[in-house]
Design a protein around this motif. Structure first.
Motif, short mmCIF file in Angstrom:
data_model
loop_
_atom_site.label_atom_id
_atom_site.label_comp_id
_atom_site.label_asym_id
_atom_site.label_seq_id
_atom_site.Cartn_x
_atom_site.Cartn_y
_atom_site.Cartn_z
N PRO A 1 57.84 58.50 34.75
CA PRO A 1 59.26 58.59 34.22
C PRO A 1 60.36 58.21 34.96
O PRO A 1 60.55 58.15 36.10
N ALA A 2 61.21 57.12 34.34
CA ALA A 2 62.29 56.46 35.03
C ALA A 2 63.51 57.38 35.86
O ALA A 2 63.66 57.22 36.72
N LEU A 3 63.54 58.48 35.31
CA LEU A 3 64.05 59.61 35.71
C LEU A 3 63.75 60.22 37.11
O LEU A 3 64.48 60.46 38.43
N GLU A 4 62.53 60.29 37.38
CA GLU A 4 61.71 60.57 38.68
C GLU A 4 61.86 59.43 39.73
O GLU A 4 61.98 59.97 40.71
N ILE A 5 61.84 58.35 39.02
CA ILE A 5 61.98 57.48 40.23
C ILE A 5 63.21 57.13 40.56
O ILE A 5 63.73 57.18 41.86
N GLU A 6 64.30 57.18 39.83
CA GLU A 6 65.80 57.12 40.00
C GLU A 6 66.03 58.44 41.15
O GLU A 6 66.92 58.23 41.98
N SER A 7 65.62 59.46 40.55
CA SER A 7 65.84 60.58 41.79
C SER A 7 65.46 60.51 42.99
O SER A 7 65.94 60.98 44.12
N ALA A 8 63.91 59.97 43.11
CA ALA A 8 63.34 59.76 44.19
C ALA A 8 64.55 58.84 45.04
O ALA A 8 64.33 58.75 46.37
N PHE A 9 64.84 57.56 44.48
CA PHE A 9 65.48 56.52 45.21
C PHE A 9 67.08 57.15 45.70
O PHE A 9 67.46 57.04 46.93
N ARG A 10 67.57 58.21 45.10
CA ARG A 10 68.77 58.89 45.44
C ARG A 10 68.50 59.91 46.37
O ARG A 10 69.19 59.85 47.52
N LEU A 11 67.40 60.32 46.55
CA LEU A 11 67.02 61.59 47.24
C LEU A 11 66.76 60.93 48.90
O LEU A 11 67.21 61.33 49.56
N LEU A 12 66.18 59.66 48.76
CA LEU A 12 65.86 59.10 49.89
C LEU A 12 67.17 57.90 50.26
O LEU A 12 66.89 57.25 51.19
N GLN A 13 68.07 57.82 49.58
CA GLN A 13 69.19 57.00 49.78
C GLN A 13 68.52 55.52 50.01
O GLN A 13 68.98 54.89 50.87
N ILE A 14 67.86 55.08 48.91
CA ILE A 14 67.49 53.80 48.87
C ILE A 14 68.48 52.70 48.16
O ILE A 14 68.74 53.03 47.37
N PRO A 15 68.78 51.91 48.97
CA PRO A 15 69.92 50.84 48.42
C PRO A 15 69.27 50.07 47.34
O PRO A 15 68.31 49.82 47.26
N PRO A 16 70.32 49.76 46.13
CA PRO A 16 69.78 49.28 45.04
C PRO A 16 68.94 47.86 45.31
O PRO A 16 68.16 47.40 44.54
N GLN A 17 69.52 47.12 46.42
CA GLN A 17 68.82 45.79 46.59
C GLN A 17 67.49 45.95 47.00
O GLN A 17 66.52 45.06 46.92
N ASP A 18 67.04 47.19 47.55
CA ASP A 18 65.62 47.45 48.16
C ASP A 18 64.78 48.07 47.07
O ASP A 18 63.53 47.77 47.15
N GLN A 19 65.24 48.56 45.78
CA GLN A 19 64.38 49.08 44.96
C GLN A 19 63.66 48.17 44.12
O GLN A 19 62.34 48.64 44.10
N PRO A 20 63.73 47.06 43.69
CA PRO A 20 62.61 46.19 42.94
C PRO A 20 61.41 45.90 43.94
O PRO A 20 60.32 45.97 43.27
N GLU A 21 61.39 45.74 45.03
CA GLU A 21 60.29 45.53 46.07
C GLU A 21 59.63 46.97 46.23
O GLU A 21 58.26 46.93 46.22
N ILE A 22 60.21 48.08 46.20
CA ILE A 22 59.32 49.37 46.46
C ILE A 22 58.89 49.47 45.18
O ILE A 22 57.82 50.07 45.05
N LEU A 23 59.59 49.37 43.87
CA LEU A 23 59.01 49.62 42.60
C LEU A 23 57.54 48.80 42.44
O LEU A 23 56.53 49.13 42.08
N ALA A 24 57.34 47.29 42.98
CA ALA A 24 56.32 46.84 43.09
C ALA A 24 55.37 47.37 44.12
O ALA A 24 54.13 47.54 43.61
#
Length: 78
Positions: free
Chosen positions: A37-60
């Motif tokens: 679920p997208a909300l889980e991924i978004e929550s994980a990004f926020r929890l880990l304070q991952i910058p938006p520019q790094d998110q596409p690579e992490i999703l891959a």
């Protein structure tokens, strides 16, 4: 539990993957991956304070880990 070496450049992807719960459809067939679920991924990004520019690579990278998990499920089938 078995220890696995994680390269520093993959650390955030592993942490996102560990905090998300993929949905698997099970029944009279082999388990089928239904996504994270997208909300889980978004929550994980926020929890880990991952910058938006790094998110596409992490999703891959998360997709690669999901594919490996899917293969493991298929191989474990009796």
């Amino acid at each position: 539990m078995e220890e696995v070496e994680v390269f520093a450049e993959n650390w955030n992807a592993v942490m996102v993957f560990r905090r998300c719960r993929p949905t698997w459809l099970t029944g009279m067939h082999a388990p089928m991956y239904d996504g994270i679920p997208a909300l889980e991924i978004e929550s994980a990004f926020r929890l880990l304070q991952i910058p938006p520019q790094d998110q596409p690579e992490i999703l891959a990278c998360v997709d690669v880990m999901v594919a490996a998990t899917r293969s493991a499920y298929s191989e474990a089938k009796p």
